[in-house]
Design an enzyme around this catalytic site. Structure first.
Site, PDB file in Angstrom:
ATOM      1  N   HIS A 157       0.488  -1.538   0.058  1.00  0.00           N
ATOM      2  CA  HIS A 157      -0.417   0.251  -0.199  1.00  0.00           C
ATOM      3  C   HIS A 157       1.283   1.290   0.072  1.00  0.00           C
ATOM      4  CE1 HIS A 157      -3.104  -3.015   1.238  1.00  0.00           C
ATOM      5  NE2 HIS A 157      -1.972  -3.014   1.967  1.00  0.00           N
ATOM      6  N   SER A 278      14.545  22.994 -14.748  1.00  0.00           N
ATOM      7  CA  SER A 278      13.353  23.537 -14.830  1.00  0.00           C
ATOM      8  C   SER A 278      13.351  24.794 -15.856  1.00  0.00           C
ATOM      9  CB  SER A 278      12.636  23.997 -13.682  1.00  0.00           C
ATOM     10  OG  SER A 278      11.677  24.766 -13.680  1.00  0.00           O
ATOM     11  N   LYS A 284      15.250  22.808  -9.352  1.00  0.00           N
ATOM     12  CA  LYS A 284      14.507  21.312 -10.410  1.00  0.00           C
ATOM     13  C   LYS A 284      15.236  20.664 -11.182  1.00  0.00           C
ATOM     14  CE  LYS A 284      10.706  21.451 -10.518  1.00  0.00           C
ATOM     15  NZ  LYS A 284       9.817  20.255  -9.202  1.00  0.00           N
ATOM     16  N   GLU A 291       9.453   9.800 -16.748  1.00  0.00           N
ATOM     17  CA  GLU A 291       7.562   9.756 -16.333  1.00  0.00           C
ATOM     18  C   GLU A 291       6.984   9.179 -17.926  1.00  0.00           C
ATOM     19  OE1 GLU A 291       6.952  14.067 -14.105  1.00  0.00           O
ATOM     20  OE2 GLU A 291       9.092  13.410 -15.008  1.00  0.00           O
TER      21      GLU A 291
END
Ligand code: ARG
Length: 461
Positions: A157, A278, A284, A291
């Site tokens: 979980h 970024s 960043k 992704e």
């Protein structure tokens, strides 16, 4: 003006819409190598069988080599009037060698031609997927070997469950990709039969030697039913199913890397080479490659769905719907190759922050099951009761903001008097993982065995 290939029975040529909707050359030109190879095998067989003369056979074969050299140098010309790669190639062959080119299509139809070309293409794609997965497995096994005893929290979980080792976690993916490789290998073995010689749908009266063309193209044998051979695309669906399953595995690994690279987790530093920055936030470092692997899985599943729906309910034999078989397969193959390569680089070059992983395992009460097991073994307490006692210990530790093994013996005894000082042996994360030495368990000794076996299988040592 009527079509040059079949214009005989037409009074008018196709409309602009007909040309556009019909043209597959924009995408099936990707199969030009397979098309040339299959044509060469076909004409050399026609020559050997005396169906075309030896001179014509040589002329055609040489002409095909020349067309191939042109394609290699300049790409395949996209002529919509010529529809597809088969007719573009035959047209160019005619320009080069004249009327003899017209003999190449003896005892052949584009239906068995495209079925053969596409099988050859898909077979290569299966081989490439397998080779790529082998590299990924090597990276996983190497990193797993380095981290056979690096302790991290295992999750259910996505909540801390029990300590595991990073090596064990990475080897879980080794197993998934091992099955993916075998899925591609199974599909390859099943599809390796040659449709060439099935002609349009019914076979042909020419005295072909189908074994020799099958052999020349690396197939195990010719297909046994001409209707089936030109009608089914299950080999492409087998490929897409294996690719889709593999992309699901890749996307889970990608997702874990994304979570692990987030600041609150901080389990991994992604390689700079597979990250982006970024334009506004200077701090960043985004896991874009991971992704996109996660995203590509959705597209690959879409490709599988697309071809399944195309094939559903088609009557035998060939229908033009089947021309739509290629774009989803080509798309899935390039997405899959990129995804495998990206994950291979990520696994090979990521920095695993094993200190952070260990700390998270210690602070997450990951050894609570070990405490309950200890109470069962040492104090003969029924497991349900041990579970309850342990829950109280976790509650106390949590309220004090400490790890389980930081509770004093007095505190533990206050919860249950049967607890003694030996309990601390069970509460460390090392003891916890070392104890899980069942076959396939997370104990470093077990993980090391699996890594050694895997390295042998992969030829890594
Ligand atoms: N471009 C076609 C395809 O990819 C080739 C087969 C055409 N056959 C036919 N009977 N129209 O499916």
């Amino acid at each position: 003006q009527a079509n040059q290939m079949w214009g005989g029975r037409f009074a008018e040529g196709p409309s602009a819409i007909m040309r556009e909707i019909n043209a597959s050359i924009p995408f099936d030109k990707a199969m030009w190598r397979q098309d040339i190879a299959a044509s060469k095998a076909h004409v050399s067989m026609l020559g050997k069988q005396g169906i075309v003369s030896a001179d014509d056979m040589k002329l055609i074969s040489g002409g095909l080599d020349q067309v191939a050299a042109e394609y290699e140098a300049n790409g395949v010309p996209e002529n919509w009037d010529l529809e597809d790669i088969h007719m573009v190639t035959e047209d160019r062959l005619t320009q080069l060698i004249g009327a003899a080119a017209g003999r190449l299509h003896t005892a052949r139809s584009r239906n068995d031609q495209v079925a053969t070309d596409f099988r050859l293409w898909v077979r290569d794609a299966m081989d490439q997927a397998e080779a790529g997965l082998l590299q990924l497995q090597m990276a996983l096994v190497t990193r797993a070997g380095e981290n056979a005893d690096s302790i991290m929290p295992g999750f259910t979980h996505l909540q801390t469950a029990q300590p595991v080792t990073l090596g064990h976690h990475l080897m879980a993916y080794y197993e998934m990709f091992r099955r993916d490789r075998s899925r591609f290998a199974d599909a390859r073995a099943r599809m390796n039969e040659c449709p060439l010689g099935s002609a349009a749908l019914a076979g042909t009266g020419f005295p072909l030697d189908r074994d020799s063309t099958a052999d020349a193209l690396g197939f195990d044998k010719p297909t046994d039913n001409s209707l089936d051979a030109v009608s089914d695309r299950d080999f492409a669906l087998d490929y897409l199913q294996a690719a889709a399953q593999c992309s699901l595995h890749l996307s889970r690994l990608a997702e874990e890397m994304i979570i692990w690279a987030s600041q609150p987790f901080g389990f991994v530093r992604m390689p700079d080479t597979l990250s982006t920055g970024s334009s506004i936030m200077p701090q960043k470092k985004n896991p874009d490659a991971a992704e996109l692997v996660r995203g590509h899985a959705g597209r690959i599943v879409g490709c599988l769905t697309s071809l399944m729906v195309t094939m559903k309910g088609l009557p035998l034999a060939y229908s033009k719907d089947m021309q739509d078989d290629k774009p989803p397969v080509f798309e899935a193959a390039s997405l899959l190759a990129l995804s495998i390569a990206a994950m291979t680089g990520m696994v090979a070059d990521a920095t695993f922050r094993t200190d952070r992983m260990r700390q998270a395992a210690e602070l997450g009460y990951a050894t609570a099951t070990d405490l309950a097991d200890w109470l069962v073994r040492q104090a003969d307490i029924p497991f349900r009761e041990a579970h309850h006692i342990t829950g109280a210990a976790v509650k106390l530790a949590e309220s004090k903001g400490v790890a389980l093994d930081q509770l004093s013996l007095a505190e533990l005894k206050a919860i249950d008097a049967r607890i003694d000082e030996h309990v601390y042996d069970a509460l460390s994360v090392e003891a916890s993982v070392a104890a899980r030495c069942s076959h396939g368990g997370t104990a470093p000794s077990e993980v090391t065995k699996r890594v050694v076996e895997a390295k042998q299988v992969l030829g890594l040592n």
